[in-house]
Design a protein around this motif. Structure first.
Motif, PDB file in Angstrom:
ATOM      1  N   VAL A 357      49.435 -29.765 -27.979  1.00 28.96           N
ATOM      2  CA  VAL A 357      49.177 -30.235 -26.614  1.00 28.96           C
ATOM      3  C   VAL A 357      49.415 -31.740 -26.554  1.00 28.96           C
ATOM      4  O   VAL A 357      48.805 -32.514 -27.300  1.00 28.96           O
ATOM      5  N   ASP A 358      50.346 -32.160 -25.689  1.00 29.14           N
ATOM      6  CA  ASP A 358      50.611 -33.590 -25.507  1.00 29.14           C
ATOM      7  C   ASP A 358      50.737 -33.890 -24.019  1.00 29.14           C
ATOM      8  O   ASP A 358      50.575 -33.017 -23.161  1.00 29.14           O
ATOM      9  N   GLN A 364      53.544 -30.942 -17.241  1.00 26.44           N
ATOM     10  CA  GLN A 364      54.233 -29.755 -16.749  1.00 26.44           C
ATOM     11  C   GLN A 364      53.251 -28.659 -16.387  1.00 26.44           C
ATOM     12  O   GLN A 364      53.446 -27.930 -15.399  1.00 26.44           O
ATOM     13  N   ALA A 365      52.167 -28.531 -17.153  1.00 20.37           N
ATOM     14  CA  ALA A 365      51.160 -27.504 -16.869  1.00 20.37           C
ATOM     15  C   ALA A 365      50.488 -27.757 -15.520  1.00 20.37           C
ATOM     16  O   ALA A 365      50.056 -26.820 -14.844  1.00 20.37           O
ATOM     17  N   LEU A 366      50.393 -29.015 -15.114  1.00 22.57           N
ATOM     18  CA  LEU A 366      49.794 -29.345 -13.825  1.00 22.57           C
ATOM     19  C   LEU A 366      50.771 -29.130 -12.678  1.00 22.57           C
ATOM     20  O   LEU A 366      50.394 -28.626 -11.619  1.00 22.57           O
ATOM     21  N   LEU A 367      52.021 -29.503 -12.876  1.00 23.25           N
ATOM     22  CA  LEU A 367      52.999 -29.453 -11.790  1.00 23.25           C
ATOM     23  C   LEU A 367      53.742 -28.121 -11.708  1.00 23.25           C
ATOM     24  O   LEU A 367      54.179 -27.717 -10.629  1.00 23.25           O
ATOM     25  N   ASN A 368      53.903 -27.438 -12.847  1.00 21.32           N
ATOM     26  CA  ASN A 368      54.596 -26.146 -12.856  1.00 21.32           C
ATOM     27  C   ASN A 368      53.863 -25.212 -13.823  1.00 21.32           C
ATOM     28  O   ASN A 368      54.359 -24.875 -14.896  1.00 21.32           O
ATOM     29  N   ALA A 384      49.637 -28.456  -8.874  1.00 19.11           N
ATOM     30  CA  ALA A 384      48.945 -29.654  -8.380  1.00 19.11           C
ATOM     31  C   ALA A 384      49.950 -30.674  -7.858  1.00 19.11           C
ATOM     32  O   ALA A 384      49.713 -31.885  -7.939  1.00 19.11           O
ATOM     33  N   ASP A 385      51.073 -30.202  -7.302  1.00 17.07           N
ATOM     34  CA  ASP A 385      52.113 -31.116  -6.846  1.00 17.07           C
ATOM     35  C   ASP A 385      51.714 -31.927  -5.626  1.00 17.07           C
ATOM     36  O   ASP A 385      52.437 -32.836  -5.216  1.00 17.07           O
ATOM     37  N   TYR A 386      50.567 -31.629  -5.033  1.00 13.42           N
ATOM     38  CA  TYR A 386      50.099 -32.414  -3.895  1.00 13.42           C
ATOM     39  C   TYR A 386      49.399 -33.697  -4.348  1.00 13.42           C
ATOM     40  O   TYR A 386      49.094 -34.571  -3.533  1.00 13.42           O
ATOM     41  N   LEU A 387      49.128 -33.835  -5.640  1.00 16.50           N
ATOM     42  CA  LEU A 387      48.509 -35.047  -6.172  1.00 16.50           C
ATOM     43  C   LEU A 387      49.567 -36.120  -6.398  1.00 16.50           C
ATOM     44  O   LEU A 387      50.738 -35.819  -6.638  1.00 16.50           O
ATOM     45  N   ASP A 389      51.438 -39.373  -8.389  1.00 17.14           N
ATOM     46  CA  ASP A 389      51.787 -39.595  -9.798  1.00 17.14           C
ATOM     47  C   ASP A 389      50.645 -40.261 -10.542  1.00 17.14           C
ATOM     48  O   ASP A 389      50.382 -39.958 -11.713  1.00 17.14           O
ATOM     49  N   GLU A 390      49.952 -41.192  -9.854  1.00 14.04           N
ATOM     50  CA  GLU A 390      48.840 -41.886 -10.490  1.00 14.04           C
ATOM     51  C   GLU A 390      47.705 -40.912 -10.807  1.00 14.04           C
ATOM     52  O   GLU A 390      47.078 -41.000 -11.875  1.00 14.04           O
ATOM     53  N   GLU A 391      47.452 -39.971  -9.904  1.00 17.98           N
ATOM     54  CA  GLU A 391      46.393 -38.994 -10.131  1.00 17.98           C
ATOM     55  C   GLU A 391      46.770 -38.031 -11.254  1.00 17.98           C
ATOM     56  O   GLU A 391      45.915 -37.665 -12.083  1.00 17.98           O
ATOM     57  N   ILE A 392      48.039 -37.631 -11.299  1.00 12.76           N
ATOM     58  CA  ILE A 392      48.499 -36.764 -12.391  1.00 12.76           C
ATOM     59  C   ILE A 392      48.348 -37.478 -13.725  1.00 12.76           C
ATOM     60  O   ILE A 392      47.860 -36.903 -14.714  1.00 12.76           O
ATOM     61  N   ASP A 393      48.760 -38.755 -13.777  1.00 11.38           N
ATOM     62  CA  ASP A 393      48.637 -39.531 -15.017  1.00 11.38           C
ATOM     63  C   ASP A 393      47.175 -39.653 -15.445  1.00 11.38           C
ATOM     64  O   ASP A 393      46.852 -39.542 -16.641  1.00 11.38           O
ATOM     65  N   ALA A 394      46.290 -39.872 -14.473  1.00 11.37           N
ATOM     66  CA  ALA A 394      44.856 -39.993 -14.800  1.00 11.37           C
ATOM     67  C   ALA A 394      44.315 -38.677 -15.362  1.00 11.37           C
ATOM     68  O   ALA A 394      43.538 -38.682 -16.329  1.00 11.37           O
TER      69      ALA A 394
END
Length: 402
Positions: A357-358, A364-368, A384-387, A389-394
């Motif tokens: 897990v990296d 990718q698991a969050l977006l697809n 979670a594509d409605y979030l 980029d900053e929220e995905i990174d967090a």
């Protein structure tokens, strides 16, 4: 906690229940009493042979036909009028969008704020728009006597009004899969002051007054703050910049020019842009706000610090905790505990593969999420594509540290 007796939706349902139950009880007692009286009066020991030659009674037949009919019709009328009241939302209601998914609720407010609980002000009607992203769910708040199915592809609604502060349960009342029993949350009814405080932005670091004024007046809709060009000049690092004017000549940006550009924007239009900016007079922007905007644009106040994103709150408010545990227990989705230090077996292109897990995998698991499924778990996670980029990174950084 139960809602007050004068709660409008609860009262409407309770009144119909009491009306129907009351008539049913009266009829039950009446029929029972008459039956017992007839058994005693006409017992075989007293009357071994029938003595009455009456074959029928028009009066009795009319009464026991009309009376039940009238009672049932009044039950229908009373129930229908109260039902229509449950569908007629009072004016001025606060609208909140409730999104149901396996197996959590997410509530979104008009200002874009999201929460996993439904926070509402006391004494104000609330209209809840119901949406399902996957299967059939049902929004059920027993304290308010409201229940409505959420059907994929169809928008519907319910409304209610909390009459006193408190916490009231919300359940999914339609079986929606293995996590159905855990699809619970609550209505948090707050008084006016507490609700106003809850609505305030949770960001850290204060926002400069000048930027707040520009946001309120819609300036950032045309002017960027990061140097990117759009339909109006960017407001990035303005102090000392030189600009060519459409009328010819050049001007150096300073406080005097910015004040003129705000009060009378079409007097000195920057070359390459249309004269479409409205003038902001003292009625629209007072002198104190004007000075605050100028000071902000010239860098005389500290630029707002980017708020620190609360990744755990993001997981809770978007329903992730409804499927993923934090304590290592496995249920309908992999646990978050120890996620950043373990290997998982995934299904990729119908083949099993064990990976570490990296950050790339988690993104990718969050977006697809359904492209690489963890072995043993169903393909039920929404993207979670409605979030941002900053929220995905967090989220990625938070999950790697678990």
């Amino acid at each position: 906690m139960n809602a007050l007796a004068n709660n409008p939706t609860a009262q409407a349902v309770d009144n119909v229940l009491i009306y129907i139950f009351g008539f049913s009880l009266i009829l039950l007692l009446g029929i029972t009493v008459v039956t017992v009286w007839l058994v005693i009066k006409y017992h075989r020991s007293k009357h071994p042979e029938p003595t009455s030659e009456v074959s029928h009674s028009i009066l009795l037949e009319t009464i026991w036909t009309l009376l039940p009919t009238l009672i049932v019709l009044t039950m229908f009328w009373y129930g229908w009028t109260n039902y229509t009241g449950l569908r007629e939302v009072p004016e001025g209601a606060l609208e909140v969008k409730a999104t149901a998914r396996m197996w959590s609720w997410t509530f979104e407010y008009p200002d874009g704020q999201r929460a996993s609980k439904l926070y509402v002000p006391v004494g104000k009607p609330i209209k809840v728009q119901l949406i399902s992203t996957d299967v059939l769910h049902s929004f059920f708040a027993p304290a308010f006597r409201i229940k409505r199915d959420t059907v994929p592809g169809m928008e519907t609604y319910i409304w209610f009004e909390a009459t006193e502060p408190g916490s009231y349960d919300i359940f999914c009342a339609e079986y929606c899969g293995v996590g159905h029993a855990d699809m619970t949350t609550s209505i948090e009814a707050l008084n006016e002051a507490d609700f106003a405080a809850w609505q305030q932005p949770k960001a850290t670091g204060g926002e400069a007054r000048g930027l707040a004024v520009m946001n309120e007046l819609g300036c950032v809709g045309c002017h960027s703050l990061d140097g990117s060009e759009g339909i109006a000049p960017s407001l990035f690092q303005l102090a000392g910049q030189k600009r060519n004017l459409a009328s010819g000549g050049e001007i150096t940006i300073n406080a005097e020019y910015l004040k003129r550009a705000i009060r009378d924007p079409n007097a000195e239009v920057v070359a390459g842009y249309d004269p479409m900016m409205p003038a902001y007079d003292e009625n629209t922007m007072n002198d104190a706000d004007l000075q605050a905007v100028v000071d902000y644009l010239l860098g005389k106040v500290q630029k707002p610090v980017a708020p620190k994103i609360d990744a755990r709150a993001l997981l809770e408010n978007n329903g992730c905790i409804g499927c993923h545990s934090n304590d290592g227990s496995e249920s309908i989705a992999p646990t978050f505990k120890g996620l950043g230090s373990r290997q998982v077996t995934i299904i990729r292109d119908n083949e099993e593969k064990t990976i570490k897990v990296d950050a790339a995998y988690l993104r990718q698991a969050l977006l697809n999420p359904n492209k690489e499924l963890v072995k043993g778990f169903p393909a039920i996670m929404p993207s979670a594509d409605y979030l941002s980029d900053e929220e995905i990174d967090a989220l990625v950084q938070y999950l790697l540290q678990q």
